[in-house]
Motif scaffolding. Sequence first.
Motif, PDB file in Angstrom:
ATOM      1  N   PHE A   1       1.180  -1.608   0.215  1.00 21.20           N
ATOM      2  CA  PHE A   1      -0.404  -0.013   0.163  1.00 21.20           C
ATOM      3  C   PHE A   1       1.440   1.349   0.386  1.00 21.20           C
ATOM      4  O   PHE A   1       1.857   1.058   0.318  1.00 21.20           O
ATOM      5  N   HIS A   2       0.557   2.355  -0.682  1.00 24.45           N
ATOM      6  CA  HIS A   2       1.305   3.192  -0.783  1.00 24.45           C
ATOM      7  C   HIS A   2       0.143   4.455  -0.894  1.00 24.45           C
ATOM      8  O   HIS A   2      -0.530   4.416  -1.813  1.00 24.45           O
ATOM      9  N   ARG A   3       0.292   6.129   0.208  1.00 25.53           N
ATOM     10  CA  ARG A   3      -0.134   7.016  -0.147  1.00 25.53           C
ATOM     11  C   ARG A   3       0.153   8.096  -0.178  1.00 25.53           C
ATOM     12  O   ARG A   3       1.256   7.994   0.810  1.00 25.53           O
ATOM     13  N   GLY A   4       0.916   8.873  -1.354  1.00 24.18           N
ATOM     14  CA  GLY A   4       1.440   9.917  -1.754  1.00 24.18           C
ATOM     15  C   GLY A   4       1.782  11.092  -0.044  1.00 24.18           C
ATOM     16  O   GLY A   4       2.716  11.562   0.285  1.00 24.18           O
TER      17      GLY A   4
ATOM     18  N   PRO B   1      -4.887  11.525  10.721  1.00 24.92           N
ATOM     19  CA  PRO B   1      -4.229  11.498   9.219  1.00 24.92           C
ATOM     20  C   PRO B   1      -5.476  10.218   8.075  1.00 24.92           C
ATOM     21  O   PRO B   1      -5.799  10.763   7.684  1.00 24.92           O
ATOM     22  N   SER B   2      -6.485   9.399   9.070  1.00 24.51           N
ATOM     23  CA  SER B   2      -7.276   8.902   8.064  1.00 24.51           C
ATOM     24  C   SER B   2      -6.849   8.517   7.070  1.00 24.51           C
ATOM     25  O   SER B   2      -7.610   8.514   5.475  1.00 24.51           O
ATOM     26  N   VAL B   3      -6.401   7.533   6.598  1.00 23.66           N
ATOM     27  CA  VAL B   3      -5.622   6.903   6.323  1.00 23.66           C
ATOM     28  C   VAL B   3      -5.778   4.941   6.669  1.00 23.66           C
ATOM     29  O   VAL B   3      -5.441   4.690   7.924  1.00 23.66           O
ATOM     30  N   THR B   4      -6.959   4.422   6.317  1.00 23.64           N
ATOM     31  CA  THR B   4      -6.927   3.333   5.745  1.00 23.64           C
ATOM     32  C   THR B   4      -6.354   2.325   4.986  1.00 23.64           C
ATOM     33  O   THR B   4      -7.780   3.004   3.812  1.00 23.64           O
TER      34      THR B   4
END
Length: 237
Positions: free
Chosen positions: A67-70, A83-86
């Motif tokens: 998984f990757h979120r820039g 951060p609201s990253v799921t």
Amino acid sequence: MGRKFLLLAAALILRLDLETVDCAARGEIKFYKYYDSYDDCDRRWSYCDFFFRSVKIKESSDGNVLFHRGSTSYTQDSQTYYPSVTATVDLPSNLNVYLSMEVWDKDVKYDDHIRTMSNMALTFENTIIGHSYSTTYRSGGGRLTVYYRLLSCNPGFTGTGCADCILNYYGSQCSTYCKPVSGSYTCDSNGRKTCVGKKVGSDCQDCQSNYYPDGQCDTFCDPQPGIYTCSSLGLRV
């Protein structure tokens, strides 16, 4: 032209990095809350405007990216950031993943790098499907709280941490089917049929030599030429 080329190259690298791995389960990971005691942002006029860059989940500390979120949105003037990253990921067969991200302070002109948190090991080994768990990682003044849960096991797997095979399946991949038949055969730990008594054959459907009758194989009879033969029931005739 040059900018388009760089974007295409970056997308290709990310695509190659997000490889499929051998997995035994599916899990959900939520980067829930981040707290940082760092207060030297904006020349101490206020708290930091925290946000994350390069949020990654890997199958090992230097392995494939699952998984990757820039980048994430930022919070304004606060030491606590949500951060609201799921992420929902296919877990490696050992059920261990590694988390990492960069912590930044949002500024009008130039963003400031606060710290990097990397190689944060997370295991689903002792988790139960549907149950929620949490853990907290610390690095300097930074503290990240993560929620995680096991969503499902791959076909054939069950139990805590997807460590067991479902009924009648065997082997390291739980892919070998063997259902014991009373009076005919049992199944060993690898799913191989073990014939009962004097039975033989791929499905233990035959009797060993000189054992009768078919289906039971519990009567011994050794025919003696010129003296007697054996009936289908194993009786001397």
